[in-house]
Design an enzyme around this catalytic site. Sequence first.
Site, short mmCIF file in Angstrom:
data_model
loop_
_atom_site.label_atom_id
_atom_site.label_comp_id
_atom_site.label_asym_id
_atom_site.label_seq_id
_atom_site.Cartn_x
_atom_site.Cartn_y
_atom_site.Cartn_z
CG ASP A 1 -3.25 8.05 -2.06
OD1 ASP A 1 -3.97 9.06 -2.19
OD2 ASP A 1 -2.00 8.10 -2.00
CE1 TYR B 1 3.55 8.86 -3.99
CE2 TYR B 1 1.58 7.50 -3.99
CZ TYR B 1 2.32 8.53 -3.46
OH TYR B 1 1.84 9.22 -2.38
CE LYS C 1 -1.51 11.47 -3.05
NZ LYS C 1 -0.88 10.17 -3.27
CG HIS D 1 1.88 14.60 -4.71
ND1 HIS D 1 2.20 13.46 -5.38
CD2 HIS D 1 2.21 14.35 -3.41
CE1 HIS D 1 2.68 12.55 -4.54
NE2 HIS D 1 2.70 13.07 -3.34
N1 LIG Z 1 0.81 13.03 0.11
C1 LIG Z 1 2.02 12.64 0.35
O1 LIG Z 1 2.99 13.39 0.20
C2 LIG Z 1 2.26 11.24 0.83
C3 LIG Z 1 3.47 10.94 1.45
C4 LIG Z 1 3.66 9.63 1.88
C5 LIG Z 1 2.66 8.67 1.71
N2 LIG Z 1 1.51 9.00 1.08
C6 LIG Z 1 0.47 8.01 0.83
O2 LIG Z 1 0.17 7.36 2.02
C7 LIG Z 1 0.26 5.95 1.82
C8 LIG Z 1 0.52 5.30 3.13
O3 LIG Z 1 1.94 5.13 3.34
P1 LIG Z 1 2.59 5.32 4.69
O4 LIG Z 1 4.02 5.02 4.67
O5 LIG Z 1 2.21 6.67 5.07
O6 LIG Z 1 1.80 4.19 5.50
P2 LIG Z 1 2.00 3.59 6.91
O7 LIG Z 1 0.96 2.53 6.98
O8 LIG Z 1 2.09 4.65 7.97
O9 LIG Z 1 3.45 2.92 6.89
C9 LIG Z 1 3.75 1.89 6.01
C10 LIG Z 1 4.88 1.10 6.66
O10 LIG Z 1 4.39 0.50 7.84
C11 LIG Z 1 4.69 -0.86 7.86
N3 LIG Z 1 3.47 -1.61 8.22
C12 LIG Z 1 2.33 -1.73 7.51
N4 LIG Z 1 1.43 -2.47 8.17
C13 LIG Z 1 2.02 -2.84 9.33
C14 LIG Z 1 1.61 -3.62 10.43
N5 LIG Z 1 0.41 -4.17 10.46
N6 LIG Z 1 2.47 -3.76 11.47
C15 LIG Z 1 3.70 -3.22 11.45
N7 LIG Z 1 4.16 -2.47 10.43
C16 LIG Z 1 3.33 -2.28 9.37
C17 LIG Z 1 5.13 -1.27 6.47
O11 LIG Z 1 6.29 -2.00 6.64
P3 LIG Z 1 6.81 -3.08 5.57
O12 LIG Z 1 7.31 -2.26 4.43
O13 LIG Z 1 7.88 -3.78 6.30
O14 LIG Z 1 5.64 -3.93 5.23
C18 LIG Z 1 5.38 0.03 5.75
O15 LIG Z 1 6.76 0.25 5.60
C19 LIG Z 1 1.33 5.82 0.76
O16 LIG Z 1 1.34 4.57 0.12
C20 LIG Z 1 0.89 6.92 -0.15
O17 LIG Z 1 -0.23 6.50 -0.91
C21 LIG Z 1 1.29 10.28 0.67
#
Ligand SMILES: NC(=O)c1ccc[n+]([C@@H]2O[C@H](COP(=O)([O-])OP(=O)(O)OC[C@H]3O[C@@H](n4cnc5c(N)ncnc54)[C@H](OP(=O)(O)O)[C@@H]3O)[C@@H](O)[C@H]2O)c1
Length: 312
Positions: free
Chosen positions: A52, A57, A86, A119
């Site tokens: 994604d 980004y 996006k 987005h």
């Molecule tokens: N559409 C939108 O507006 C929007 C908004 C936000 C995100 N997104 C998308 O969604 C994706 C997912 O991001 P998210 O932040 O939502 O993902 P998430 O998986 O909910 O959170 C990621 C965070 O969790 C931690 N993490 C990952 N694996 C872990 C594990 N096994 N155990 C403990 N902590 C863990 C990581 O920490 P560390 O950094 O310490 O590794 C990272 O900071 C983004 O990259 C992006 O592509 C879209």
Amino acid sequence: MIASPDFRTARLPLSHKSGHMPVLGFGTLIPDAAAAISATRDALEAGFRHFDCAERYRNEREVGQALQAGLTAAQLPREDIFVTTKLWNTNHRPERVKPAFDASLNRLGLNYLDLYLIHTPFAFQPGDDQDPRDQRGNILYDRGVTLLDTWGAMESLVDSDRCRAIGLSDIGLDELLPVYELARIKPAVVQVEAHPHLPETELLEFCQKNGIVFLAFAPLGHGLKPGPLEDPVILAIAARVGKTPAQVLLAWAVQRGTALLTTPRTAARARENFNISALPQDAFDEINNIQTRQRFNEVVKTGSPGFIPQGR
Ligand SMILES: NC(=O)c1ccc[n+]([C@@H]2O[C@H](COP(=O)([O-])OP(=O)(O)OC[C@H]3O[C@@H](n4cnc5c(N)ncnc54)[C@H](OP(=O)(O)O)[C@@H]3O)[C@@H](O)[C@H]2O)c1
């Protein structure tokens, strides 16, 4: 309906010509370029086949290079991966949609996209500044374009062979309904924040009834604490079934019929987050009964990025 009982290879069908989306998606919202490259390579090696991306980004070039290098090293064809990017808020004017799409494709080094998303439903003033603001710091919205105008230009992309599916992100049911009803090409995917503290059940039911893939971001609550990773129900289930809290949260997301995006930054976490399997029914039911409610990302309210990780 999930096409495989093995969560690692499970895929969900998309409503138009685009085929299937692998349910386990890797998100590339990693601001540091070197970290984005290594995490993308690690994710591909761990087994992720869904990536994604976003114009917003500002790392499509690096992610594209990492994917290309990873595919070459593993001798995998482009068709084995599913790539999304996006359209940012400053490009909602119909005449800006195709140039923005072409620019993303060019940065990613690809000749087609599996999925292109709007987005957010908020149109910002068009231009090169991704965050146009007035002197008081207020976002400058563009009132001269509607979401349906933008959707029409997205539909034209699907008419070409270079965009296989289109969808929306950061949208609620109220805004999704008119697009769904009036669209010539129905949204194939809706990407929103979802986890046990924000299950978005009504939106999920609408999507499932109408053949739209519900794609959950922040399945780990962006990793923020307190949050779902520290929820006592999740911790207890993790201890009981011998999984990590992250694996429990990701399995729950797949088990309820959604695809998900997660952002592991190390090879070990990529393997941890990819190697998930179904939870026992009682554990699944317990998670569905969690009553805590928390939203971590405010982007859905203003269109302004609510969560850009800062050098973590
Ligand atoms: N559409 C939108 O507006 C929007 C908004 C936000 C995100 N997104 C998308 O969604 C994706 C997912 O991001 P998210 O932040 O939502 O993902 P998430 O998986 O909910 O959170 C990621 C965070 O969790 C931690 N993490 C990952 N694996 C872990 C594990 N096994 N155990 C403990 N902590 C863990 C990581 O920490 P560390 O950094 O310490 O590794 C990272 O900071 C983004 O990259 C992006 O592509 C879209």
